[in-house]
Design a protein around this motif. Structure first.
Motif, mmCIF file in Angstrom:
data_model
loop_
_atom_site.group_PDB
_atom_site.id
_atom_site.type_symbol
_atom_site.label_atom_id
_atom_site.label_comp_id
_atom_site.label_asym_id
_atom_site.label_seq_id
_atom_site.Cartn_x
_atom_site.Cartn_y
_atom_site.Cartn_z
ATOM 1 N N ASP A 150 22.627 22.175 21.711
ATOM 2 C CA ASP A 150 22.743 23.401 20.920
ATOM 3 C C ASP A 150 22.996 23.085 19.456
ATOM 4 N N MET A 151 23.801 22.072 19.182
ATOM 5 C CA MET A 151 24.071 21.694 17.792
ATOM 6 C C MET A 151 22.818 21.103 17.144
ATOM 7 N N VAL A 152 22.103 20.267 17.894
ATOM 8 C CA VAL A 152 20.849 19.707 17.363
ATOM 9 C C VAL A 152 19.853 20.830 17.110
ATOM 10 N N LEU A 153 19.847 21.817 17.988
ATOM 11 C CA LEU A 153 18.970 22.974 17.834
ATOM 12 C C LEU A 153 19.275 23.717 16.533
ATOM 13 N N GLN A 154 20.560 23.897 16.241
ATOM 14 C CA GLN A 154 20.954 24.587 15.021
ATOM 15 C C GLN A 154 20.473 23.841 13.778
ATOM 16 N N ILE A 155 20.580 22.522 13.808
ATOM 17 C CA ILE A 155 20.102 21.715 12.682
ATOM 18 C C ILE A 155 18.598 21.894 12.503
ATOM 19 N N GLY A 156 17.857 21.816 13.608
ATOM 20 C CA GLY A 156 16.401 21.951 13.535
ATOM 21 C C GLY A 156 15.965 23.311 13.058
#
Length: 374
Positions: free
Chosen positions: A202-208
């Protein structure tokens, strides 16, 4: 223009202005005030950066505050460092030439659909090592947002879902087949740890999602307003063709005079007294970079486009710890685009009226152009 006249009125008469829209908020329009607020995240905290898009919150790192913000920013900075941009430049130059060629061959066309929209999308795809076909999907989505007029109610309902779908697919691919984390941003983020803990999907998703949403529309609009400036100022074309080494400083002036994203929102964490007004803790505060970048107290002849302006401390990319992560990429895209366009033409002119974007983004949804090639 009405917008510019209102900026001037607010700077002169009401530099700390209250508006009831979007749940109520203050607007700062003077350069000194905006700069001071931007450099004080402890007083003006980040959260949801766009008042009109309240659902676009919790994005990393733009929505974070110290000390968490620095941990993620340090992790991401290396992927837009100078050596990374130097490696990317030949690829972007080839893309620029490819996307300009149909316009140059025809002698006339819509520069937005043909170049300003696809080129930044393809640059983002290259930065993230996505398949070359991925950028066409991104362009289709952004064109759809343009058709909505970036209407908050409509955009809020779909923007996260659309980009989360794209990024989630890439994250799954990187988990299954990681690339070199030294050069691939998503592989690097997936391999990284913060405070000894790996980042969740979810955190990687937010960055992307932040990279795509913030990295495309603003650059596309900056390219569009720059081309419009060239097309309506033949004298600038002459100078930049004769002295292409001036293009980087011209890019900075184009960014200053037509700031792509006009404002960024913050939330006051304490009461602030400013110009006789009281901003209460918890109040939303909009930092109007577009107004600040035309403040005569900060820029001599602020309404003039001076392509070799000697002191140009504009805030088109923000200021302070939240200065745009993608600024190096945007600058590279704009420089390469203008170099290739000017080198391949002897004249650029409008071929008809275009349509400007509405709201906080400054750009064009279509811009008919006529070009004369060498």
């Amino acid at each position: 223009m009405q917008r510019l006249a209102e900026y001037q009125r607010l700077r002169e008469q009401c530099p700390v202005a209250w508006a009831d829209e979007h749940g109520g908020h203050w607007s700062l329009t003077r350069y000194a005030d905006v700069r001071e607020a931007a450099r004080k995240p402890g007083t003006y905290a980040s959260g949801a950066p766009i008042l009109q898009w309240p659902d676009f919150a919790d994005q990393i790192p733009i929505s974070l505050n110290p000390p968490e913000h620095a941990k993620y920013r340090r992790m991401l900075n290396r992927y837009v460092a100078k050596d990374a941009m130097d490696r990317l430049e030949p690829t972007l130059r080839a893309y620029a030439v490819e996307h300009l060629e149909p316009l140059l061959q025809a002698g006339e066309g819509d520069i937005i659909a043909g170049f300003c929209q696809p080129f930044p999308a393809r640059a983002l795809a290259a930065l993230l090592n996505l398949p070359d076909s991925a950028y066409t999907e991104l362009v289709e989505q952004f064109v759809g947002f343009e058709r909505m007029g970036w209407d908050p109610e409509k955009v809020n309902a779909v923007i996260g879902q659309i980009f989360e779908t794209h990024i989630a697919r890439v994250i799954a691919e990187r988990r299954a087949r990681p690339l070199d984390p030294e050069t691939d941003l998503l592989s690097g983020v997936l391999a990284a740890e913060v405070d000894g803990q790996p980042l969740s999907d979810d955190m990687v998703l937010q960055i992307g999602v932040q990279l795509f949403v913030a990295g495309h529309a603003t650059t596309a609009d900056a390219l569009a307003t720059s081309v419009y400036r060239l097309a309506t100022n033949p004298d600038i074309q002459v100078v930049l063709r004769q002295f292409p080494e001036k293009i980087p400083s011209a890019v900075e002036e184009f960014l200053r005079i037509e700031t792509p994203l006009q404002s960024i929102a913050r939330t006051a964490t304490e009461d602030v007294e400013l110009h006789g007004r009281t901003i209460r803790a918890g109040d939303k505060v909009d930092l109007h970079y577009g107004a600040a970048n035309r403040d005569p107290e900060a820029f001599e002849h602020p309404t003039a486009c001076i392509i070799d302006r000697q002191r140009n401390d504009h805030m088109a990319f923000g200021f302070g710890i939240h200065k745009c992560l993608g600024a190096p990429l945007a600058r590279l895209e704009m420089r390469v685009a203008l170099e290739e366009l000017l080198a391949r033409t002897t004249d650029i002119a409008l071929a008809g009226p275009g349509t400007e974007t509405a709201g906080r983004l400054r750009g064009w949804t279509n811009l008919p152009l006529r070009v004369t090639t060498r």
